[in-house]
Design a protein around this motif. Structure first.
Motif, PDB file in Angstrom:
ATOM      1  N   SER A 213       0.843  -1.187   0.000  1.00  0.00           N
ATOM      2  CA  SER A 213       0.000   0.000   0.000  1.00  0.00           C
ATOM      3  C   SER A 213       0.880   1.239   0.000  1.00  0.00           C
TER       4      SER A 213
ATOM      5  N   ARG B 245      -0.037  -9.210   5.033  1.00  0.00           N
ATOM      6  CA  ARG B 245      -1.479  -9.097   4.799  1.00  0.00           C
ATOM      7  C   ARG B 245      -2.216  -8.774   6.101  1.00  0.00           C
ATOM      8  N   ARG B 246      -1.791  -9.417   7.183  1.00  0.00           N
ATOM      9  CA  ARG B 246      -2.429  -9.169   8.479  1.00  0.00           C
ATOM     10  C   ARG B 246      -2.284  -7.707   8.885  1.00  0.00           C
ATOM     11  N   ARG B 247      -1.167  -7.111   8.529  1.00  0.00           N
ATOM     12  CA  ARG B 247      -0.912  -5.707   8.838  1.00  0.00           C
ATOM     13  C   ARG B 247      -1.486  -4.760   7.789  1.00  0.00           C
ATOM     14  N   GLU B 248      -2.162  -5.340   6.801  1.00  0.00           N
ATOM     15  CA  GLU B 248      -2.787  -4.567   5.724  1.00  0.00           C
ATOM     16  C   GLU B 248      -1.765  -3.792   4.888  1.00  0.00           C
TER      17      GLU B 248
ATOM     18  N   VAL C  91      -2.760  -6.508   0.174  1.00  0.00           N
ATOM     19  CA  VAL C  91      -4.201  -6.762   0.112  1.00  0.00           C
ATOM     20  C   VAL C  91      -4.487  -8.199   0.529  1.00  0.00           C
ATOM     21  N   SER C  92      -5.443  -8.380   1.422  1.00  0.00           N
ATOM     22  CA  SER C  92      -5.759  -9.717   1.919  1.00  0.00           C
ATOM     23  C   SER C  92      -6.863 -10.354   1.088  1.00  0.00           C
TER      24      SER C  92
END
Length: 204
Positions: free
Chosen positions: A3, A197-200, A203-204
């Motif tokens: 991101s 992904r868990r931390r964004e 993208v999850s």
């Protein structure tokens, strides 16, 4: 893709680790950590001779991530390290071709473990860590096969612990390989990607 809100920094100059991340679609900046790996290993082994080799890999990965994170406070920093464990000993990179030959001769016909550790740090603090292990067995190859391999690859064997890069001609020296390919290459991708992904960050 990471991101826009989070900068990812790899605290390693390893082309292989960078290539693994980029092939997985993860863009990273490179800031190689300046830590004395030998001094850290010696300190750990002197302080507690029975310390596990997995723990040593973890501490090294943490120190690399923490070191770069202290200077890159706005980034999420990835630290990584790998150690080769054989019959209770830690192997380091060979200093010359004679030492590389002796290393492969010792591993010949036997099994060893590669412990690959990863750590994430932010603002100088380690926020996540993990270690994965691969187990590899070299076949009982002839001296002629060993000589041929060393002639084929040359001084590049001095850049990898164990004096081999399994993605190249060294694969001919192996009998069995148990473990994730990215773990063998020194950066276990699946647990790292899951944490991002868990931390964004991804993208999850």
């Amino acid at each position: 893709m990471a991101s826009d809100a989070t900068r990812l920094v790899l605290a390693s100059g390893s082309k292989t680790r960078r290539a693994l991340l980029e092939a997985a679609g993860v863009a990273v900046e490179i800031h190689a950590a300046d830590v004395d790996e030998a001094a850290i290993r010696d300190r750990l082994l002197t302080g507690e001779p029975s310390v596990s080799h997995e723990s040593i890999a973890l501490v090294l990965a943490e120190e690399k991530a923490r070191s770069v994170s202290a200077e890159q406070a706005d980034a999420l920093v990835i630290g990584a390290d790998q150690v080769l464990s054989f019959e209770g000993r830690l192997f380091e990179k060979a200093k010359d071709m004679a030492e590389a030959r002796a290393c492969l001769g010792a591993l010949r016909g036997k099994s060893h473990a590669l412990h690959s550790a990863t750590a994430l740090a932010q603002g100088g603090t380690v926020v996540w860590r993990g270690v994965e292990t691969a187990r590899l067995t070299l076949r009982n190859f002839s001296d002629a096969a060993l000589d041929r391999y060393l002639e084929q690859v040359g001084p590049v064997v001095l850049t990898s612990v164990g004096a081999y890069q399994i993605e190249g001609p060294a694969i001919q020296l192996f009998e069995t390989v148990e473990g994730d390919h990215s773990t063998i290459l020194g950066l276990p991708l699946l647990p790292l990607l899951a944490e991002l992904r868990r931390r964004e960050v991804l993208v999850s």
